[in-house]
Motif scaffolding. Sequence first.
Motif: not given
Length: 183
Positions: A161-183
């Motif tokens: 319920x991180x964001x409330x949009x114009x329709x009045x409903x609450x929506x989730x925010x997805x947190x994403x990450x990319x890790x660069x692993x050196x060989x």
Amino acid sequence: MIIKEKTYTTSELRYIIRSAKPDDAKSLSQVRIQIDGETENMDREKGEAYIDREGFGKIIEADSASPANLFLVAEADGEVVGFSRCEGNSLKRTSHRVEFGVGVLKEFWGHGIGKNLLQESIEWADSNQIRKITLSVLETNEKAIQLYKKLGFEVEGILKDDKRLSDGNYYHTIVMGRIHREN
């Protein structure tokens, strides 16, 4: 940080991706407002947290001088049509990561601009000792989520319920990450 300009061509559009320059400040101010008004995928509504020409000029100047920041623009027919930014910091405990954000004018969706801005950012990060790129995305932005996963990002968490949009409903925010692993 500044990167080399690259040209991209689709069947309908030719555009370049390059580092932002001080001359882009006015266009970026206008483009950001327009993007914010075209989609609810952004954190802001149109006109909120306004950054004027001078403000963008200062951001571009600081990012160009910082090895931990990257500010890119996409330009078609001499006009800025999108941008992305990786923002890092100099704190020892978090200097290995940057946060990525992107915006493309709706008229230019479907040409790979957002994807190419992200790929350029990943390439820059991987070649500049940036171990991790993070981003956040609205749960309803399924196309972006699939792109991020395809490019190596993983879901790290959900802000309920991180964001409330114009329709009045609450929506989730997805947190994403990319890790660069050196060989």
